[in-house]
Scaffold this motif. Structure first.
Motif, short mmCIF file in Angstrom:
data_model
loop_
_atom_site.label_atom_id
_atom_site.label_comp_id
_atom_site.label_asym_id
_atom_site.label_seq_id
_atom_site.Cartn_x
_atom_site.Cartn_y
_atom_site.Cartn_z
N SER A 1 0.85 -1.19 0.00
CA SER A 1 0.00 0.00 0.00
C SER A 1 0.88 1.24 0.00
O SER A 1 2.02 1.20 0.49
N LYS A 2 0.38 2.31 -0.52
CA LYS A 2 1.27 3.44 -0.75
C LYS A 2 1.79 4.07 0.54
O LYS A 2 2.82 4.71 0.54
N THR A 3 1.10 3.85 1.63
CA THR A 3 1.60 4.40 2.89
C THR A 3 2.84 3.66 3.38
O THR A 3 3.51 4.12 4.29
N ASP A 4 3.15 2.52 2.78
CA ASP A 4 4.32 1.77 3.21
C ASP A 4 5.60 2.30 2.58
O ASP A 4 6.69 1.89 2.97
N ARG A 5 5.43 3.16 1.64
CA ARG A 5 6.63 3.70 0.98
C ARG A 5 7.13 4.89 1.77
O ARG A 5 6.42 5.86 1.98
N ILE A 6 8.36 4.80 2.16
CA ILE A 6 8.93 5.76 3.11
C ILE A 6 10.27 6.23 2.57
O ILE A 6 11.00 5.44 1.97
N PRO A 7 10.63 7.49 2.77
CA PRO A 7 11.93 7.98 2.29
C PRO A 7 13.07 7.13 2.84
O PRO A 7 13.02 6.65 3.98
N ALA A 8 14.10 6.95 2.05
CA ALA A 8 15.19 6.05 2.39
C ALA A 8 15.85 6.41 3.71
O ALA A 8 16.17 5.53 4.51
N ALA A 9 16.04 7.69 3.95
CA ALA A 9 16.73 8.11 5.17
C ALA A 9 15.94 7.68 6.40
O ALA A 9 16.52 7.21 7.39
N GLU A 10 14.64 7.82 6.33
CA GLU A 10 13.79 7.45 7.46
C GLU A 10 13.78 5.94 7.64
O GLU A 10 13.89 5.42 8.75
N ARG A 11 13.66 5.23 6.52
CA ARG A 11 13.69 3.77 6.56
C ARG A 11 15.01 3.27 7.14
O ARG A 11 15.05 2.30 7.92
N ARG A 12 16.05 3.94 6.78
CA ARG A 12 17.38 3.58 7.28
C ARG A 12 17.41 3.62 8.81
O ARG A 12 17.93 2.70 9.46
N GLU A 13 16.84 4.66 9.35
CA GLU A 13 16.81 4.78 10.81
C GLU A 13 15.95 3.68 11.43
O GLU A 13 16.31 3.12 12.47
N GLN A 14 14.85 3.36 10.80
CA GLN A 14 14.00 2.25 11.28
C GLN A 14 14.78 0.95 11.33
O GLN A 14 14.69 0.18 12.29
N ILE A 15 15.54 0.69 10.27
CA ILE A 15 16.31 -0.55 10.21
C ILE A 15 17.37 -0.56 11.31
O ILE A 15 17.56 -1.58 12.00
N LEU A 16 18.05 0.55 11.49
CA LEU A 16 19.09 0.61 12.53
C LEU A 16 18.49 0.34 13.91
O LEU A 16 19.07 -0.36 14.73
N GLU A 17 17.31 0.89 14.13
CA GLU A 17 16.65 0.69 15.41
C GLU A 17 16.29 -0.78 15.62
O GLU A 17 16.57 -1.36 16.66
N ALA A 18 15.69 -1.37 14.59
CA ALA A 18 15.32 -2.79 14.67
C ALA A 18 16.57 -3.66 14.82
O ALA A 18 16.60 -4.60 15.62
N ALA A 19 17.60 -3.33 14.05
CA ALA A 19 18.82 -4.14 14.08
C ALA A 19 19.48 -4.07 15.45
O ALA A 19 20.07 -5.05 15.92
N THR A 20 19.38 -2.92 16.10
CA THR A 20 19.96 -2.79 17.44
C THR A 20 19.33 -3.80 18.39
O THR A 20 20.02 -4.48 19.16
N ARG A 21 18.00 -3.91 18.33
CA ARG A 21 17.32 -4.88 19.19
C ARG A 21 17.71 -6.32 18.83
O ARG A 21 18.02 -7.12 19.71
N VAL A 22 17.71 -6.62 17.53
CA VAL A 22 17.98 -7.99 17.11
C VAL A 22 19.42 -8.39 17.42
O VAL A 22 19.67 -9.47 17.98
N PHE A 23 20.37 -7.54 17.07
CA PHE A 23 21.77 -7.85 17.37
C PHE A 23 21.98 -7.95 18.88
O PHE A 23 22.72 -8.79 19.37
N GLY A 24 21.32 -7.08 19.61
CA GLY A 24 21.48 -7.11 21.07
C GLY A 24 20.99 -8.42 21.66
O GLY A 24 21.59 -8.94 22.60
N GLU A 25 19.92 -8.93 21.11
CA GLU A 25 19.36 -10.14 21.69
C GLU A 25 20.09 -11.39 21.24
O GLU A 25 20.31 -12.31 22.02
N LEU A 26 20.46 -11.43 19.95
CA LEU A 26 21.00 -12.66 19.38
C LEU A 26 22.50 -12.63 19.14
O LEU A 26 23.08 -13.66 18.80
#
Lengths: 197, 197
Positions: B3-28
């Motif tokens: 859906s078109k609301t899922d399309r997000i500017p790259a810079a913002e998406r990048r920050e989302q990934i870093l945030e998620a990756a921090t949790r995942v790397f921290g746990e595993l």
DNA sequence: CAGTGAAGTAATCAGTCGATTACCACCATC
DNA sequence: GATGGTGGTAATCGACTGATTACTTCACTG
């Protein structure tokens, strides 16, 4: 293919594998280490490692329990050392620093275990090991002293794990931090480093 | 499909990934985490994660640098806080404890970085990050105070990573150790735990 | 010397994971 | 309404790894 001197009783071979696995797990972490690396470090084939311990996870658990036993044993020796005229706190501290010098893998493997606390199988073992060491401290010091001791130990583990030792004599801040962390035991550490280099 | 609301500017998406990756790397951990887990945590596809950061290693390096920045920034805020009447030491301590409560992934990812000190690419980044935090401490306290502060921090990291919090109210020794480690800030920690439970 | 069990390996399999490729959907603008 | 750039995915590949299987070698013993 195998000369007859390479055949060794299972119990003895088991200890060899545990020793090698401690180094490998300590360096590469649980997920990063492979049973093949452990096997090569122990000088045997990969299937034999798996067969002797069932799974990689079980091998790591036994490594972890062994490291805790080694540390507690080292502390017990330090506490029981009647020859020393120092108080018990510094004696145990010295014992821990001595471990840095002689058996770095033990500290690193222990650290690897702690950060796997979320794991449903390894986590409980890690927590039990941590508490066993803490208990041992509490037998000879106050809660506050024990806490500070554990904290100091964790800092030492981190300094070793992060390999900050490579910047000794290169970075003034590192020199300062090491001097401050190890105090009068700094000599022991530096001696161990130069020997292993 | 998207859906078109899922399309997000790259810079913002990048920050989302870093945030998620921090949790995942921290746990595993670094080796234990997969790019697919990171992708799922960020709500996108695995290839996108890889394409945005090049490699898993590069992603971890950026996570590590980001965690150090977040910690230093939190300390800076604590130091600059003119409203508080407490000395600077306890203020920074409180800032660190606050991180335990709000952003556990940051501390765990940092820890994961430290124990990868042997890695030729990640090791230097981890050491640089450690020293950056230490430097920040040294600007507002003596070497000895800074060392003790780092030690305390490493103990806290270990308590969180090993998941010893699950045994609070179950094991007297754990209660004692936590009370001793966090002191008057224990309430903050317990409050954070009950909120995340 | 036949037989048995212990010590150990080669070969291989099945699953996983990071990375690559090729493609699609949408929007702006000329 | 073609066009090109941006945000994104499905499919898949090759390498790695833990585990399994089937086999070999050797020492001991009755």
């Amino acid at each position: 293919m195998v000369s007859k001197t390479d055949r060794i009783p299972a119990a003895e071979r088991r200890e060899q594998i545990l020793e090698a696995a401690t180094r490998v797990f300590g360096e590469l972490g649980y997920a990063g280490a492979t049973t093949d690396r452990v096997a090569k470090a122990a000088g045997i084939s990969q299937p034999y490692v798996v067969r002797m311990f069932g799974t990689k996870e079980q091998l790591f658990i036994e490594v972890l329990e062994r490291t805790c036993e080694l540390i507690v044993a080292a502390f017990d020796r330090a506490v029981a050392d009647e020859a020393s005229d120092k108080p018990v706190g510094p004696r145990i501290g010295e014992a821990y620093v001595h471990l840095v010098e002689t058996d770095r893998g033990v500290l690193l493997a222990l650290m690897q275990g702690f950060i796997l606390g979320h794991d449903p199988n390894i986590g409980p073992v890690a927590r039990r090991g941590f508490l066993r060491i803490y208990d041992r401290m509490r037998e000879v010091m106050t809660p506050d002293e024990a806490m500070r001791f554990m904290a100091q130990g964790m800092l030492i583990n981190t300094l070793i794990a992060s390999n900050l030792t490579v910047r000794i004599d290169e970075d003034e801040r590192v020199d300062e931090l090491f001097a401050c962390t190890f105090g009068d035991k700094l000599g022991i550490v530096l001696e161990g480093l130069s020997r292993s280099a």
